[in-house]
Design a protein around this motif. Structure first.
Motif, PDB file in Angstrom:
ATOM      1  N   SER A 167     -39.881 -17.029  -2.085  1.00 36.21           N
ATOM      2  CA  SER A 167     -39.516 -16.080  -1.052  1.00 36.21           C
ATOM      3  C   SER A 167     -40.760 -15.464  -0.427  1.00 36.21           C
ATOM      4  O   SER A 167     -40.828 -15.233   0.786  1.00 36.21           O
ATOM      5  CB  SER A 167     -38.596 -15.033  -1.671  1.00 36.21           C
ATOM      6  N   TYR A 168     -41.791 -15.231  -1.246  1.00 35.30           N
ATOM      7  CA  TYR A 168     -43.045 -14.687  -0.731  1.00 35.30           C
ATOM      8  C   TYR A 168     -43.701 -15.668   0.243  1.00 35.30           C
ATOM      9  O   TYR A 168     -44.030 -15.317   1.381  1.00 35.30           O
ATOM     10  CB  TYR A 168     -43.997 -14.401  -1.897  1.00 35.30           C
ATOM     11  N   VAL A 169     -43.845 -16.916  -0.210  1.00 33.97           N
ATOM     12  CA  VAL A 169     -44.491 -17.932   0.633  1.00 33.97           C
ATOM     13  C   VAL A 169     -43.691 -18.138   1.918  1.00 33.97           C
ATOM     14  O   VAL A 169     -44.249 -18.223   3.011  1.00 33.97           O
ATOM     15  CB  VAL A 169     -44.633 -19.255  -0.144  1.00 33.97           C
ATOM     16  N   GLY A 170     -42.372 -18.156   1.774  1.00 34.44           N
ATOM     17  CA  GLY A 170     -41.517 -18.352   2.936  1.00 34.44           C
ATOM     18  C   GLY A 170     -41.707 -17.246   3.956  1.00 34.44           C
ATOM     19  O   GLY A 170     -41.864 -17.502   5.152  1.00 34.44           O
ATOM     20  N   VAL A 223     -49.268 -22.320  17.216  1.00 37.59           N
ATOM     21  CA  VAL A 223     -48.150 -22.195  16.278  1.00 37.59           C
ATOM     22  C   VAL A 223     -47.880 -23.530  15.587  1.00 37.59           C
ATOM     23  O   VAL A 223     -47.201 -23.587  14.568  1.00 37.59           O
ATOM     24  CB  VAL A 223     -46.900 -21.674  17.016  1.00 37.59           C
ATOM     25  N   LEU A 224     -48.448 -24.600  16.134  1.00 37.05           N
ATOM     26  CA  LEU A 224     -48.281 -25.908  15.502  1.00 37.05           C
ATOM     27  C   LEU A 224     -48.760 -25.893  14.057  1.00 37.05           C
ATOM     28  O   LEU A 224     -48.193 -26.551  13.194  1.00 37.05           O
ATOM     29  CB  LEU A 224     -49.071 -26.969  16.280  1.00 37.05           C
ATOM     30  N   MET A 226     -47.527 -27.083   8.729  1.00 38.34           N
ATOM     31  CA  MET A 226     -47.794 -26.784   7.328  1.00 38.34           C
ATOM     32  C   MET A 226     -46.491 -26.565   6.569  1.00 38.34           C
ATOM     33  O   MET A 226     -46.302 -27.069   5.466  1.00 38.34           O
ATOM     34  CB  MET A 226     -48.664 -25.537   7.241  1.00 38.34           C
ATOM     35  N   LEU A 227     -45.558 -25.841   7.189  1.00 34.15           N
ATOM     36  CA  LEU A 227     -44.275 -25.573   6.541  1.00 34.15           C
ATOM     37  C   LEU A 227     -43.534 -26.886   6.276  1.00 34.15           C
ATOM     38  O   LEU A 227     -42.995 -27.105   5.194  1.00 34.15           O
ATOM     39  CB  LEU A 227     -43.433 -24.668   7.446  1.00 34.15           C
ATOM     40  N   ALA A 228     -43.552 -27.752   7.309  1.00 35.47           N
ATOM     41  CA  ALA A 228     -42.827 -29.012   7.171  1.00 35.47           C
ATOM     42  C   ALA A 228     -43.458 -29.889   6.094  1.00 35.47           C
ATOM     43  O   ALA A 228     -42.762 -30.480   5.271  1.00 35.47           O
ATOM     44  CB  ALA A 228     -42.801 -29.740   8.514  1.00 35.47           C
ATOM     45  N   VAL A 229     -44.800 -29.956   6.124  1.00 37.72           N
ATOM     46  CA  VAL A 229     -45.479 -30.874   5.203  1.00 37.72           C
ATOM     47  C   VAL A 229     -45.438 -30.351   3.778  1.00 37.72           C
ATOM     48  O   VAL A 229     -45.254 -31.115   2.832  1.00 37.72           O
ATOM     49  CB  VAL A 229     -46.945 -31.095   5.660  1.00 37.72           C
ATOM     50  N   GLY A 266     -50.948 -28.087   4.303  1.00 40.52           N
ATOM     51  CA  GLY A 266     -49.615 -28.237   3.733  1.00 40.52           C
ATOM     52  C   GLY A 266     -49.641 -29.191   2.552  1.00 40.52           C
ATOM     53  O   GLY A 266     -48.921 -29.030   1.568  1.00 40.52           O
ATOM     54  N   MET A 267     -50.527 -30.171   2.672  1.00 44.48           N
ATOM     55  CA  MET A 267     -50.602 -31.214   1.671  1.00 44.48           C
ATOM     56  C   MET A 267     -51.338 -30.728   0.435  1.00 44.48           C
ATOM     57  O   MET A 267     -50.992 -31.089  -0.689  1.00 44.48           O
ATOM     58  CB  MET A 267     -51.379 -32.371   2.297  1.00 44.48           C
TER      59      MET A 267
END
Lengths: 349, 712
Positions: free
Chosen positions: B441-444, B558-559, B564-567, B620-621
């Motif tokens: 929840s923190y990271v999110g 914003v990319l 990063m979130l997706a990866v 992200g990786m």
């Protein structure tokens, strides 16, 4: 000397500043006065009625300020000037207008040599068409005359002239013919040489011949030829009285040599064959001088509080027949800003 | 056990909450309610815009063409031949720079040959112009589509003889490009408002419904096992509170019945003479006590469980507020007056606010960890709020770069204190089993806030200016502070755990572990350098220099959090399946460095987009595998000092990179210009990643826990 001048300034401002700070209520006085009694202005001219005088007069007409103009022309005769001083004093006019350096210096004196007997001191005065107000000692500083006179300057600053010249075409070697007896021209040559170092051009000068203390008209064309052979690609025409009088000879010679020319005063472009110039129009200068007169007469400002400045608007004048004869066309950007002199006729070389 | 906890952490990070299905339904509801009206509204607006824009372009082109014709007719009227016109290029350049929607200006002669052209290549237009030579144009001119351009031609006359034509060209898809930009803006606003709506919903649902229910469920589960020592302490006035009160009265009734029974048994035992009966009664009492447990104090304990997800919304708002200035910080610094000369070059001064902010965070978090242990999260949070608010509001009022840097440093200090307080709150309110959910929840919250904040900041700054945007940030921080202090006040922070404060010296021996040292120096530090030096500093500067608006700038930036979130969600799964953590860290580093270096191959905005996407992929990786690898490569140190301490050390050390990044970029900028600085920084990052990749090969070799025997 400097101390005395400072002291004088201090005393003068002590007298004049309160007057400036508490201006007479214009709305109370001027309307009451205007229909009955117009302002009386004594206009002392040097070579007849021309554009500056016309601009001066038109300003009052346009502003609806009633004036009575007493117009006197010296006809380039210095001897007449003391008579003008006496007449102005005797008439008890409200303001004196002087045209040109000679009239101004002779009638108003220089700031370090004023003689109430020979000069006008009690009547406020405005001057126009004085090329070096500081150099001729009319005023100590362009910010304020420090005495009972105000005025305008009419020469375009040299760096503005050079920028304008370069915006037509970058110049590598600039030529200048001048009368070595006129100090104005010597000053101009020094300034041009200095600016050339920054702007990347070289200045070549050719003083006209002087015989028996008088410049020789016949030598002008030869001097232009010499410059052309020297590789000069643009001729600079200084605000020089001798050359102004003989402007047709000078500009004609330049055209014959296919040399484009730039003039610092309007006459060589407007009424002769100089190719272009950057000037303050005499008419505009006359209007600005009338504005100073209005400040003094109507708004009761002290003349010493009015700066000596040129008009805001620079006039770029291009002489189209000469341009066509030289086939040396101005850039579009410059052309869109310029006033064009074009009588539709072609000039003969 | 440990690896179980780690797996839990990773799985939990993916799981929002157990009330997920309810949330998803609510989110869908929000989408249904928000999206259709916005889509319909914006579609209508765009339709009007589209209909208005086309004719508007034609009118503008015609006005410019008429003006040029007038000027040309004047010049030609003076006897200047059309083909001998001077300074046309500069003349056109002025008009073009004042009218960015005009693509080119040109003059053709009567035969249709191009005499002057600026903004397009003659080859593109030659054939079309020649093709229609000889056709006389009337004064309204001729509008034609030539390749991608719309070309408007007007005739130039001299004494009624046509001598030339003026051509004004604009992009056929200029209108389309404008529309696309507007669509994009609307979409961004829509997504941001959905995310914020989701955050608020999440907070409302968790705080009011699913949190209390969870607590009740916990109590019921205990009761099923005969444990009646606790009742849920929920006091809200809604249906949930009503239910809990009824539930509690039932619990209290059971508690009362038990105490009545025990009192009766005591009475029987003390009053009865028959030993056998007394013994039987005692036995019954023992059995009851064995089967059911009640609180010894005489009444059930009121349980007020703190929920880690409570801090999510305030944390989201706080990070959102801090991220608002992300996209424009270097531009703001550039716009402020700066003391010239001396040691501080202008380039360095632009980088200074970012570097000092990072230094503030580094110093703050070093200190905050220890302080939180002693004072509890609430005090540290309140303590941190003051510099955060002060730093933010004064950043908006700053008169110079040095002053701005100072305030940014103070804001960084506050940032560190607040985030550390939140983190410690989460880890205090969770037990091992649900800590993963809490940290997830923190990271999110941090990532979604980064996405929303960056974009919203760009749009805001463009509308209201740099300074006022800081005031919006300040207001948001205050709201978040109010929420947080309110929430943290509900629960008392319990007895501050006197955690063993480890002395620094033994921990420093961790550097003898070469795996750790290499990971810090060649993976963690360059990752942060790329983030702060490239993404926070050079990217906004470069984009700004190439005439992008602030909103566009934010849209491009914003990319990074998006990618990063997706990866990161995918890569965490991958890392668990493959067990390839170090490999991922190495590969991530290489991708990031290579992405930045795409500046070598392309021009314009493209290399920056590639660089940002690659950086998002890279971080992200590698971010969570990097942390997850720590227990493996620092097994001994984790055992000796605690995993938290080792992770905290890594965190602190990598911040050195955050501070160096913008300063190094500024030094490169001074010597090599913007493009050179990007390439220089990319080269440094890639080189360090390459070293790590080479050394990483050796991580697997040798005894994996080489000094296990040394454990005392």
């Amino acid at each position: 000397m400097i101390m005395r001048r400072l002291l004088l300034g201090a005393v003068l401002s002590a007298v004049l500043v309160p007057a400036a700070l508490v201006p007479a209520p214009a709305w109370a006085e001027s309307p009451a006065r205007s229909p009955a009694k117009p302002y009386r202005i004594y206009m002392a001219l040097w070579r007849g009625w021309e554009d500056a005088a016309q601009g001066f007069k038109d300003y009052f007409t346009n502003q609806n300020i009633p004036v009575e103009l007493i117009i006197r022309d010296a006809g380039q005769d210095r001897a007449k000037l003391p008579e003008f001083v006496a007449e102005a004093k005797q008439l008890g006019v409200d303001l004196v207008f002087t045209w040109g350096t000679t009239v101004t210096v002779d009638m108003l004196g220089t700031y370090d040599k004023v003689d109430p007997a020979k000069h006008i001191t009690d009547i406020p005065a405005v001057f126009a068409i004085v090329s070096q107000p500081v150099g001729a000692k009319v005023v100590p500083d362009l910010a304020s005359s420090g005495r009972n006179i105000a005025g305008t300057s009419y020469l375009v600053p040299m760096d503005t002239q050079v920028n304008l010249l370069q915006s037509y075409r970058p110049v590598r070697k600039l030529g200048m013919v001048y009368n070595p007896l006129e100090k104005n021209s010597l000053v101009a040559a020094d300034e041009l040489r200095e600016l050339g170092r920054k702007n990347g051009y070289e200045l070549a000068v050719a003083p006209v011949d002087v015989v028996d203390g008088k410049p020789v008209v016949e030598s002008i064309a030869r001097k232009v030829r010499d410059l052309k052979q020297d590789g000069v690609d643009f001729l600079y025409i200084p605000p020089d009285t001798f050359l102004n009088v003989n402007r047709d000879v000078l500009t004609g010679a330049a055209l014959a040599e296919k040399m484009p020319s730039f003039a610092a005063a309007e006459n060589p472009v407007l009424s002769s064959k100089a190719m272009f110039g950057g000037v303050y129009r005499y008419y505009t200068v006359g209007q600005l001088t009338a504005y100073k007169a209005e400040q003094i007469l109507v708004h009761k400002k002290a003349p010493a509080d009015l700066p000596i400045d040129p008009p805001r608007r620079l006039s770029i004048i291009i002489n189209m027949p000469v341009v066509r004869a030289l086939e040396f066309y101005p850039p579009m950007g410059l052309l869109s800003l310029a006033e064009v002199v074009d009588n539709g006729a072609e000039v003969r070389q | 056990m440990k690896s179980n906890a780690l797996t839990g952490l990773r799985e939990g990070a993916m799981r929002l909450d157990s009330s997920r299905s309810l949330l998803i339904r609510l989110l869908m509801l929000a989408v249904l309610v928000l999206v259709p009206p916005m889509v319909i509204g914006s579609y209508r607006a765009l339709d009007n815009f589209k209909r208005g824009l086309g004719p508007e372009m034609d009118l503008k082109a015609a006005a410019i063409a008429r003006d040029l014709v007038a000027q040309l007719e004047r010049a030609v009227g003076f006897g200047i031949p059309v083909d001998k016109l001077v300074g046309v290029d500069e003349f056109f350049a002025q008009v073009l720079s004042a009218n960015p929607e005009i693509r080119y200006l040109g003059i053709t002669d009567a035969k249709g040959d191009i005499l002057f052209l600026r903004g397009a290549l003659s080859e593109q237009l030659n054939d079309a112009y020649r093709g229609r030579s000889g056709r006389a144009l009337d004064d309204s001119g001729l509008k034609a589509n030539i390749a991608d351009f719309v070309d408007l031609a007007l005739p130039v006359h001299v004494r009624d003889v046509p001598v030339a034509q003026v051509h004004v060209g604009f992009d056929q898809d200029y209108v389309a490009a404008q529309l696309f930009g507007i669509f994009y803006d609307i979409a961004v606003v829509l997504v941001v408002s959905l995310i914020i709506a989701f955050e608020v919903l999440l907070f409302v649902v968790v705080f009011n419904v699913s949190g209390p229910m969870k607590l009740v469920a916990e109590v019921v589960a205990h009761a099923r096992r005969g444990d009646f020592t606790r009742v849920p302490g929920i006091t809200s006035a809604d249906e949930v509170g009503h239910f809990v009160r009824i539930f509690n009265s039932a619990m209290r009734q059971v508690d009362g019945a038990y105490r009545g029974l025990m009192a009766y048994i005591d009475e029987v035992r003390s009053g009865h003479f028959d030993r056998e009966v007394a013994g039987q009664v005692s036995e019954i009492a023992d059995r009851v006590r064995f089967l059911f447990r009640f609180h010894p104090s005489g009444a059930p304990l009121v349980l007020r469980e703190k929920l880690s997800s409570d801090v999510r919304l305030p944390l989201f708002l706080f990070i959102f507020a801090e991220e608002l200035s992300r996209a424009f910080m270097p531009l703001y610094a550039q716009a402020l007056p700066s003391p010239a000369g001396w040691l501080l070059t202008p380039e360095l001064l632009i980088a200074l606010p970012i570097a000092v902010f990072m230094a503030g965070i580094a110093v703050g978090s070093l200190w905050a960890g220890a302080v939180t242990e002693r004072l509890g999260s609430r005090k540290v949070f309140q303590f941190g709020l003051a510099p955060a608010v002060l730093g933010c509001v004064m950043s908006g009022l700053a008169h110079g770069v040095i002053e701005l840097s100072l305030w940014r440093g103070i804001a960084g200090l506050g940032y560190a204190l607040v985030t550390v307080a939140c983190q410690s709150y989460i880890s205090k309110t969770t037990v091992d089993s649900n800590r993963a959910t809490g940290l997830g929840s923190y990271v999110g919250a941090v990532l979604t806030a980064a996405i929303c904040g960056t974009v919203a900041g760009g749009v805001l700054a463009e509308r209201i200016g740099f300074g006022p945007t800081f005031f919006v940030s300040t207001a948001l921080i205050l709201v978040s502070g109010w929420l947080l202090s309110h929430l943290l006040a509900v629960v008392d922070h319990g007895a501050p755990v006197a955690a063993p404060v480890p002395s620094g010296r033994p921990l420093l021996r961790i550097f003898a572990n070469w795996r750790f040292t290499v990971l810090v120096l060649f993976a963690a530090i360059p990752a942060k350098m790329a983030l702060t030096g490239y993404f926070f500093f050079l990217v906004p500067l470069t984009l700004w220099n190439s005439d992008h608006s602030l909103a566009e700038l934010a849209r491009i930036m914003v990319l990074y959090p998006l990618v990063m979130l997706a990866v990161s969600s995918q890569s965490t799964r991958l890392a668990d399946q493959m067990g390839w953590r170090i490999g991922q860290v190495a590969l991530g580093g290489l991708i990031g460095g290579a992405g930045i270096l795409s500046m070598l191959a392309f021009d314009g905005t493209l290399p920056l987009v590639i660089g940002i996407v690659c950086l998002g992929v890279s971080h992200g990786m590698s971010a969570s595998p990097q942390l997850a690898a720590i227990p493996d490569i620092c097994w001994i140190e984790c055992n000796r000092h605690g995993r938290t301490q080792v992770l905290a050390l890594l965190r602190t050390l990598e911040r050195v990179g955050s501070v160096i990044g913008p300063l190094l970029a500024a030094a490169f900028l001074l010597h090599w210009g913007v493009k050179g600085a990007v390439i220089g920084l990319g080269a440094v990052v890639l080189a360090m990643a390459a070293i790590f990749a080479m050394v990483a090969g050796a991580y697997g070799s040798g005894p994996h826990l080489e000094t296990e025997e040394d454990v005392p």
